[in-house]
Design a protein around this motif. Structure first.
Motif, PDB file in Angstrom:
ATOM      1  N   VAL A  17     -13.245  -4.374   3.341  1.00  0.00           N
ATOM      2  CA  VAL A  17     -14.698  -4.550   2.998  1.00  0.00           C
ATOM      3  C   VAL A  17     -14.732  -6.091   2.864  1.00  0.00           C
ATOM      4  CG1 VAL A  17     -16.087  -3.672   1.035  1.00  0.00           C
ATOM      5  CG2 VAL A  17     -13.890  -2.313   2.081  1.00  0.00           C
ATOM      6  N   PRO A  18     -15.154  -6.823   3.687  1.00  0.00           N
ATOM      7  CA  PRO A  18     -16.672  -7.502   3.331  1.00  0.00           C
ATOM      8  C   PRO A  18     -18.232  -8.048   3.191  1.00  0.00           C
ATOM      9  CG  PRO A  18     -17.395  -7.180   5.516  1.00  0.00           C
ATOM     10  CD  PRO A  18     -16.051  -5.944   4.575  1.00  0.00           C
ATOM     11  N   VAL A  19     -18.436  -8.402   1.724  1.00  0.00           N
ATOM     12  CA  VAL A  19     -19.067  -9.268   0.921  1.00  0.00           C
ATOM     13  C   VAL A  19     -19.882  -9.843   2.190  1.00  0.00           C
ATOM     14  CG1 VAL A  19     -21.141  -8.801  -0.868  1.00  0.00           C
ATOM     15  CG2 VAL A  19     -18.464  -7.639  -0.806  1.00  0.00           C
ATOM     16  N   TRP A  20     -21.273  -9.596   2.281  1.00  0.00           N
ATOM     17  CA  TRP A  20     -21.769 -10.407   3.030  1.00  0.00           C
ATOM     18  C   TRP A  20     -23.123 -10.943   2.231  1.00  0.00           C
ATOM     19  CZ3 TRP A  20     -21.192  -8.340   8.633  1.00  0.00           C
ATOM     20  CH2 TRP A  20     -19.390  -8.411   9.168  1.00  0.00           C
ATOM     21  N   ASP A  21     -23.725 -11.583   2.519  1.00  0.00           N
ATOM     22  CA  ASP A  21     -25.577 -12.507   2.455  1.00  0.00           C
ATOM     23  C   ASP A  21     -26.186 -12.387   3.856  1.00  0.00           C
ATOM     24  OD1 ASP A  21     -24.445 -13.991   4.024  1.00  0.00           O
ATOM     25  OD2 ASP A  21     -25.033 -16.256   2.980  1.00  0.00           O
ATOM     26  N   ARG A  22     -26.647 -11.837   3.967  1.00  0.00           N
ATOM     27  CA  ARG A  22     -28.207 -11.874   4.405  1.00  0.00           C
ATOM     28  C   ARG A  22     -28.329 -13.040   6.136  1.00  0.00           C
ATOM     29  NH1 ARG A  22     -30.041  -6.694   3.592  1.00  0.00           N
ATOM     30  NH2 ARG A  22     -29.778  -6.279   1.580  1.00  0.00           N
ATOM     31  N   LEU A  23     -26.851 -13.314   6.663  1.00  0.00           N
ATOM     32  CA  LEU A  23     -26.764 -14.271   7.680  1.00  0.00           C
ATOM     33  C   LEU A  23     -27.942 -13.505   8.585  1.00  0.00           C
ATOM     34  CD1 LEU A  23     -26.796 -16.783   8.309  1.00  0.00           C
ATOM     35  CD2 LEU A  23     -24.757 -16.544   9.123  1.00  0.00           C
ATOM     36  N   ASN A  24     -28.235 -14.602   9.682  1.00  0.00           N
ATOM     37  CA  ASN A  24     -29.474 -13.639  10.506  1.00  0.00           C
ATOM     38  C   ASN A  24     -28.180 -12.799  11.536  1.00  0.00           C
ATOM     39  OD1 ASN A  24     -27.894 -15.706  12.137  1.00  0.00           O
ATOM     40  ND2 ASN A  24     -30.043 -16.452  12.625  1.00  0.00           N
ATOM     41  N   THR A  25     -26.920 -13.725  11.654  1.00  0.00           N
ATOM     42  CA  THR A  25     -25.901 -13.080  12.632  1.00  0.00           C
ATOM     43  C   THR A  25     -25.052 -11.776  11.552  1.00  0.00           C
ATOM     44  OG1 THR A  25     -24.335 -14.758  11.499  1.00  0.00           O
ATOM     45  CG2 THR A  25     -25.469 -14.897  13.471  1.00  0.00           C
ATOM     46  N   HIS A  26     -25.657 -11.556  10.200  1.00  0.00           N
ATOM     47  CA  HIS A  26     -24.428 -10.846   9.285  1.00  0.00           C
ATOM     48  C   HIS A  26     -25.608  -8.815   9.212  1.00  0.00           C
ATOM     49  CE1 HIS A  26     -22.394 -13.558   6.721  1.00  0.00           C
ATOM     50  NE2 HIS A  26     -22.062 -13.684   7.784  1.00  0.00           N
ATOM     51  N   VAL A  27     -26.966  -9.405  10.486  1.00  0.00           N
ATOM     52  CA  VAL A  27     -27.667  -8.061  10.158  1.00  0.00           C
ATOM     53  C   VAL A  27     -28.114  -8.277  11.598  1.00  0.00           C
ATOM     54  CG1 VAL A  27     -28.153  -8.358   7.802  1.00  0.00           C
ATOM     55  CG2 VAL A  27     -29.458  -9.602   8.837  1.00  0.00           C
ATOM     56  N   SER A  28     -27.615  -8.787  12.574  1.00  0.00           N
ATOM     57  CA  SER A  28     -28.130  -8.626  13.817  1.00  0.00           C
ATOM     58  C   SER A  28     -28.116  -7.161  14.594  1.00  0.00           C
ATOM     59  CB  SER A  28     -27.593  -9.350  14.610  1.00  0.00           C
ATOM     60  OG  SER A  28     -26.624  -9.210  15.032  1.00  0.00           O
ATOM     61  N   HIS A  29     -28.686  -6.712  15.710  1.00  0.00           N
ATOM     62  CA  HIS A  29     -28.124  -5.734  15.961  1.00  0.00           C
ATOM     63  C   HIS A  29     -26.675  -5.148  16.538  1.00  0.00           C
ATOM     64  CE1 HIS A  29     -31.669  -4.212  15.162  1.00  0.00           C
ATOM     65  NE2 HIS A  29     -32.531  -5.035  16.382  1.00  0.00           N
ATOM     66  N   ALA A  30     -26.451  -6.625  16.984  1.00  0.00           N
ATOM     67  CA  ALA A  30     -24.469  -6.078  17.801  1.00  0.00           C
ATOM     68  C   ALA A  30     -24.003  -6.530  16.684  1.00  0.00           C
ATOM     69  CB  ALA A  30     -25.050  -8.542  18.666  1.00  0.00           C
ATOM     70  N   MET A  31     -24.297  -7.076  15.661  1.00  0.00           N
ATOM     71  CA  MET A  31     -23.740  -6.950  14.613  1.00  0.00           C
ATOM     72  C   MET A  31     -23.347  -5.193  13.480  1.00  0.00           C
ATOM     73  SD  MET A  31     -20.701  -8.480  13.133  1.00  0.00           S
ATOM     74  CE  MET A  31     -20.870  -9.672  13.455  1.00  0.00           C
ATOM     75  N   ARG A  32     -24.059  -4.773  13.805  1.00  0.00           N
ATOM     76  CA  ARG A  32     -24.249  -3.595  13.183  1.00  0.00           C
ATOM     77  C   ARG A  32     -23.519  -2.252  14.153  1.00  0.00           C
ATOM     78  NH1 ARG A  32     -30.316  -1.883  11.982  1.00  0.00           N
ATOM     79  NH2 ARG A  32     -30.676  -4.023  12.487  1.00  0.00           N
ATOM     80  N   HIS A  33     -23.365  -2.884  15.605  1.00  0.00           N
ATOM     81  CA  HIS A  33     -23.427  -2.057  17.046  1.00  0.00           C
ATOM     82  C   HIS A  33     -22.080  -2.100  16.668  1.00  0.00           C
ATOM     83  CE1 HIS A  33     -22.754   0.083  19.368  1.00  0.00           C
ATOM     84  NE2 HIS A  33     -22.169  -0.747  21.112  1.00  0.00           N
TER      85      HIS A  33
END
Length: 141
Positions: A10-26
């Motif tokens: 369970v990571p807790v991330w900020d909203r860095l663009n790589t954290h919220v990208s479509h590829a990461m969500r996938h």
């Protein structure tokens, strides 16, 4: 990592663009052992450094238009000045719900000429930090 710990991650991330990208969500949706929590975009109650940057930005607001080429030097100067103002830094911690560190008030608060003045100064300093003072008599040597 999951193979190593054999437990959910369970990571807790900020909203860095790589954290919220479509590829990461996938990727997150593919792995059932991974649960991600995203921090709000601005959450000073979770991160006291947000108060520090707001303070620095406020002090630079009127200077940015006239001295854009010196902006980095001015920001460094403001940060350097803040490091000597522990009461302001402690205020950022208190505002975010955290307790400021305890500090040794040092020998400069204890003078032989006027011990009452020393006690008043020490009480004043600790009251600004929101701390409680207890005085214990020092046995004569």
């Amino acid at each position: 990592m999951h193979d190593l710990v054999k437990a959910p991650i369970v990571p807790v991330w900020d909203r860095l663009n790589t954290h919220v990208s479509h590829a990461m969500r996938h990727l997150i949706n593919e792995w059932d052992w991974l649960t991600v929590f995203l921090l709000p975009t601005y959450a000073p109650e979770l991160n006291p450094v947000e108060y520090l940057w707001a303070h620095v930005k406020h002090s630079l607001a009127n200077l940015a238009s006239t001295a854009l080429d010196r902006l980095e030097a001015l920001a460094r100067n403001r940060l350097r000045r803040l490091q000597y103002r522990s009461n302001v830094l402690d205020g950022f911690l208190v505002a975010s719900g955290k307790r400021p560190p305890t500090r040794n008030l040092g020998a400069d608060y204890c003078t032989r000429r006027d011990p009452e003045r020393s006690m008043r100064r020490m009480t004043s300093k600790t009251n600004r930090l929101g701390l409680t003072v207890r005085f214990q008599p020092i046995p004569a040597a």
